[in-house]
Structure formats: C-alpha cells, structure tokens
Write a protein that holds these residues in place. Structure first.
Motif, PDB file in Angstrom:
ATOM      1  N   ARG A   2       0.828  -1.199   0.000  1.00 19.97           N
ATOM      2  CA  ARG A   2       0.000   0.000   0.000  1.00 19.97           C
ATOM      3  C   ARG A   2       0.866   1.253   0.000  1.00 19.97           C
ATOM      4  N   GLY A   3       2.165   1.093   0.356  1.00 18.82           N
ATOM      5  CA  GLY A   3       3.031   2.249   0.503  1.00 18.82           C
ATOM      6  C   GLY A   3       3.453   2.850  -0.821  1.00 18.82           C
ATOM      7  N   ARG A   4       4.734   2.799  -1.142  1.00 25.04           N
ATOM      8  CA  ARG A   4       5.256   3.438  -2.337  1.00 25.04           C
ATOM      9  C   ARG A   4       5.099   2.547  -3.557  1.00 25.04           C
ATOM     10  N   ALA A   5       3.935   2.002  -3.729  1.00 29.15           N
ATOM     11  CA  ALA A   5       3.642   1.208  -4.939  1.00 29.15           C
ATOM     12  C   ALA A   5       3.400   2.171  -6.090  1.00 29.15           C
ATOM     13  N   PRO A   6       3.664   1.741  -7.331  1.00 25.44           N
ATOM     14  CA  PRO A   6       3.494   2.637  -8.468  1.00 25.44           C
ATOM     15  C   PRO A   6       2.033   3.034  -8.670  1.00 25.44           C
ATOM     16  N   SER A   7       1.825   4.235  -9.210  1.00 25.30           N
ATOM     17  CA  SER A   7       0.462   4.697  -9.456  1.00 25.30           C
ATOM     18  C   SER A   7      -0.189   3.921 -10.588  1.00 25.30           C
ATOM     19  N   SER A   8       0.630   3.386 -11.505  1.00 24.28           N
ATOM     20  CA  SER A   8       0.121   2.562 -12.607  1.00 24.28           C
ATOM     21  C   SER A   8       0.744   1.173 -12.498  1.00 24.28           C
ATOM     22  N   PRO A   9       0.213   0.310 -11.641  1.00 23.85           N
ATOM     23  CA  PRO A   9       0.835  -0.986 -11.373  1.00 23.85           C
ATOM     24  C   PRO A   9       0.798  -1.901 -12.586  1.00 23.85           C
ATOM     25  N   SER A  10       1.700  -2.880 -12.591  1.00 23.95           N
ATOM     26  CA  SER A  10       1.724  -3.867 -13.652  1.00 23.95           C
ATOM     27  C   SER A  10       0.477  -4.738 -13.565  1.00 23.95           C
ATOM     28  N   ASN A  11       0.239  -5.514 -14.605  1.00 21.56           N
ATOM     29  CA  ASN A  11      -0.913  -6.416 -14.594  1.00 21.56           C
ATOM     30  C   ASN A  11      -0.831  -7.388 -13.431  1.00 21.56           C
ATOM     31  N   HIS A  12       0.386  -7.826 -13.106  1.00 20.17           N
ATOM     32  CA  HIS A  12       0.581  -8.778 -12.015  1.00 20.17           C
ATOM     33  C   HIS A  12       0.147  -8.168 -10.681  1.00 20.17           C
ATOM     34  N   LEU A  13       0.624  -6.947 -10.412  1.00 22.85           N
ATOM     35  CA  LEU A  13       0.284  -6.297  -9.152  1.00 22.85           C
ATOM     36  C   LEU A  13      -1.193  -5.936  -9.107  1.00 22.85           C
ATOM     37  N   ARG A  14      -1.712  -5.483 -10.225  1.00 17.74           N
ATOM     38  CA  ARG A  14      -3.136  -5.129 -10.282  1.00 17.74           C
ATOM     39  C   ARG A  14      -4.006  -6.356 -10.007  1.00 17.74           C
ATOM     40  N   SER A  15      -3.598  -7.500 -10.545  1.00 15.39           N
ATOM     41  CA  SER A  15      -4.347  -8.733 -10.330  1.00 15.39           C
ATOM     42  C   SER A  15      -4.340  -9.116  -8.852  1.00 15.39           C
ATOM     43  N   ARG A  16      -3.201  -8.959  -8.193  1.00 16.80           N
ATOM     44  CA  ARG A  16      -3.118  -9.275  -6.768  1.00 16.80           C
ATOM     45  C   ARG A  16      -4.034  -8.363  -5.957  1.00 16.80           C
ATOM     46  N   GLN A  17      -4.053  -7.085  -6.312  1.00 15.65           N
ATOM     47  CA  GLN A  17      -4.909  -6.143  -5.593  1.00 15.65           C
ATOM     48  C   GLN A  17      -6.386  -6.476  -5.794  1.00 15.65           C
ATOM     49  N   GLN A  18      -6.740  -6.835  -7.023  1.00 15.97           N
ATOM     50  CA  GLN A  18      -8.137  -7.179  -7.316  1.00 15.97           C
ATOM     51  C   GLN A  18      -8.554  -8.452  -6.594  1.00 15.97           C
ATOM     52  N   THR A  19      -7.631  -9.418  -6.515  1.00 12.36           N
ATOM     53  CA  THR A  19      -7.937 -10.662  -5.802  1.00 12.36           C
ATOM     54  C   THR A  19      -8.240 -10.380  -4.337  1.00 12.36           C
ATOM     55  N   GLY A  20      -7.437  -9.534  -3.722  1.00 15.61           N
ATOM     56  CA  GLY A  20      -7.676  -9.186  -2.326  1.00 15.61           C
ATOM     57  C   GLY A  20      -9.020  -8.514  -2.130  1.00 15.61           C
ATOM     58  N   ALA A  21      -9.353  -7.616  -3.049  1.00 16.73           N
ATOM     59  CA  ALA A  21     -10.634  -6.904  -2.936  1.00 16.73           C
ATOM     60  C   ALA A  21     -11.809  -7.859  -3.094  1.00 16.73           C
ATOM     61  N   ILE A  22     -11.700  -8.801  -4.022  1.00 20.29           N
ATOM     62  CA  ILE A  22     -12.784  -9.767  -4.256  1.00 20.29           C
ATOM     63  C   ILE A  22     -12.972 -10.677  -3.041  1.00 20.29           C
ATOM     64  N   LEU A  23     -11.868 -11.173  -2.495  1.00 21.07           N
ATOM     65  CA  LEU A  23     -11.962 -12.063  -1.339  1.00 21.07           C
ATOM     66  C   LEU A  23     -12.552 -11.330  -0.129  1.00 21.07           C
ATOM     67  N   ALA A  24     -12.229 -10.054  -0.007  1.00 19.90           N
ATOM     68  CA  ALA A  24     -12.724  -9.290   1.140  1.00 19.90           C
ATOM     69  C   ALA A  24     -14.235  -9.089   1.091  1.00 19.90           C
ATOM     70  N   THR A  25     -14.806  -9.112  -0.113  1.00 18.28           N
ATOM     71  CA  THR A  25     -16.256  -8.907  -0.227  1.00 18.28           C
ATOM     72  C   THR A  25     -17.041 -10.177   0.068  1.00 18.28           C
ATOM     73  N   GLY A  26     -16.368 -11.320   0.154  1.00 19.18           N
ATOM     74  CA  GLY A  26     -17.078 -12.581   0.324  1.00 19.18           C
ATOM     75  C   GLY A  26     -17.184 -13.066   1.749  1.00 19.18           C
ATOM     76  N   VAL A  27     -16.583 -12.343   2.691  1.00 18.15           N
ATOM     77  CA  VAL A  27     -16.612 -12.768   4.091  1.00 18.15           C
ATOM     78  C   VAL A  27     -16.901 -11.561   4.976  1.00 18.15           C
ATOM     79  N   PRO A  28     -17.456 -11.785   6.179  1.00 13.31           N
ATOM     80  CA  PRO A  28     -17.770 -10.666   7.071  1.00 13.31           C
ATOM     81  C   PRO A  28     -16.524  -9.897   7.514  1.00 13.31           C
ATOM     82  N   HIS A  29     -15.429 -10.619   7.765  1.00 13.09           N
ATOM     83  CA  HIS A  29     -14.199  -9.993   8.225  1.00 13.09           C
ATOM     84  C   HIS A  29     -13.029 -10.562   7.435  1.00 13.09           C
ATOM     85  N   ALA A  30     -12.149  -9.694   6.972  1.00 10.42           N
ATOM     86  CA  ALA A  30     -10.992 -10.157   6.197  1.00 10.42           C
ATOM     87  C   ALA A  30      -9.791  -9.267   6.479  1.00 10.42           C
TER      88      ALA A  30
END
Length: 208
Positions: A2-30
């Motif tokens: 979350r810190g000094r990550a690039p403003s335009s992340p690579s596809n790999h990093l973007r995919s990791r961020q999206q995975t985290g967001a998706i998993l967080a929406t499927g459970v009450p606490h994450a």
C-alpha cells in the motif's frame, strides 16, 4: 504494497490487488497481508532472481533493477499468516521484509552467496527483448515471469510503515542474508542435471 507502490501498477500487481478486494467482499471480516518478493523455495520472483544470478551473470541493466523493494523470508510469511488468523483486525496490512534495497542490490546479494560476480551492461534493449531473455533462462513459470516484469519500469514497492509488525512486534524478522542462504540451499535440490552443468560452467568463469 500500500506504501510506495506505483500509481500505474503492472498487470501482475493489479491482479493481486483485485484478488484481495474480491476475497474481502465474500466474508464478514478479512485481513489482507501484502508482501513483496518472498524469499523461499519455489517462489517465482526469487527463483527468477536466483537463476539469473546463477546462469546469466552478464546482463543488460534493465529498468526494473533500479526499483526498491523489501524481500521477506518464507518462514516469516508463514509465521505472519499463522498469527494473522488470531487477530481481530480487518483491512490491509503490509508485510515488509527487514531490508530495503534495489533489485540490483538484491541480485548481487544472491549472486554473492552463489560466489558469482554480476556484470551489468549499459546497453539499450527493448523491454520485450529483456523479457524474452529472462524467460528463456529461468525455471520459474514463464507466464508469471512475464506478468511480474512487464510494466516493472523502476517503480518502488516499499511499505510506508511496519504494517503487521507494528501490530505484532514480536513476530520474527529473518535477516535477508539468512533468508537467501536457506532458500538457495533448498532451491539447489530442484535444479536439473543440465542446469547443474550450465551453472557450474558459469561459476567457473564468473567466480567471485
């Protein structure tokens, strides 16, 4: 990170961020932990770095070698995950390694433990050409290597705080040199016969 990550992340990093967001929406606490390069047997990023240091000690100075990162040992990641499941905390926490260094410095540390020298050439080559070269020599998954390096243009991946370690200061933080040493020993057993021959020849020529 979350810190000094690039403003335009690579596809790999973007995919990791999206995975985290998706998993967080499927459970009450994450609680999502974000780490950079995990130094351990089988990790794609570390295996790629190890194979470059062992097999291609003369390489072109690619843009991503200037990026800063905080590699973390696999044992520390496992310990953090075990502790994380006991916490009553939601959200995202970084999992930074104890050392901040450039990818070039990281490569040289790996090479030094292999007793190899690394020679960097200041020549202009396309990112695609460099990617193709790395993919051909590493045993890491080719698609993952492309995803990691494609778009890695020298941006830093450094946490702005201690993340989980601020919450759990008693967690172990293995020195990077020790984590590399253990990972290299474990990786050595995975190198094929042909790979051993190639690496031995390279070592004879580029012995540090």
């Amino acid at each position: 990170f979350r810190g000094r990550a690039p403003s335009s992340p690579s596809n790999h990093l973007r995919s990791r961020q999206q995975t985290g967001a998706i998993l967080a929406t499927g459970v009450p606490h994450a609680l999502e932990l974000r780490a950079g390069v995990i130094v351990g047997k089988g990790g794609a990023s570390f295996r790629m770095m190890r194979d470059v240091a062992a097999r291609v000690p003369v390489i072109v100075r690619a843009p991503w070698l200037a990026s800063e990162q905080q590699p973390i040992g696999l044992d520390d990641v496992v310990a953090a995950l075990v502790r994380a499941v006991t916490l009553d905390t939601d959200g995202v926490l970084d999992l930074p390694g104890p050392t901040t260094l450039t990818s070039e410095a990281f490569l040289r540390m790996v090479a030094a433990q292999l007793h190899n020298r690394v020679v960097l050439l200041d020549r202009k080559l396309s990112v695609e050409t460099i990617l193709q070269g790395v993919v051909r020599i590493t045993r890491a998954d080719k698609a993952v290597v492309f995803a990691i390096l494609d778009g890695a243009d020298g941006a830093d991946y450094v946490a702005t705080d201690d993340g989980l370690y601020a919450v759990c200061p008693d967690l172990p933080r293995t020195p990077l040199k020790d984590a590399i040493r253990k990972a290299l020993i474990e990786e050595e057993a995975t190198v094929s016969g042909a790979g051993v021959v190639v690496e031995d020849l390279v070592h004879r020529v580029f012995r540090a």
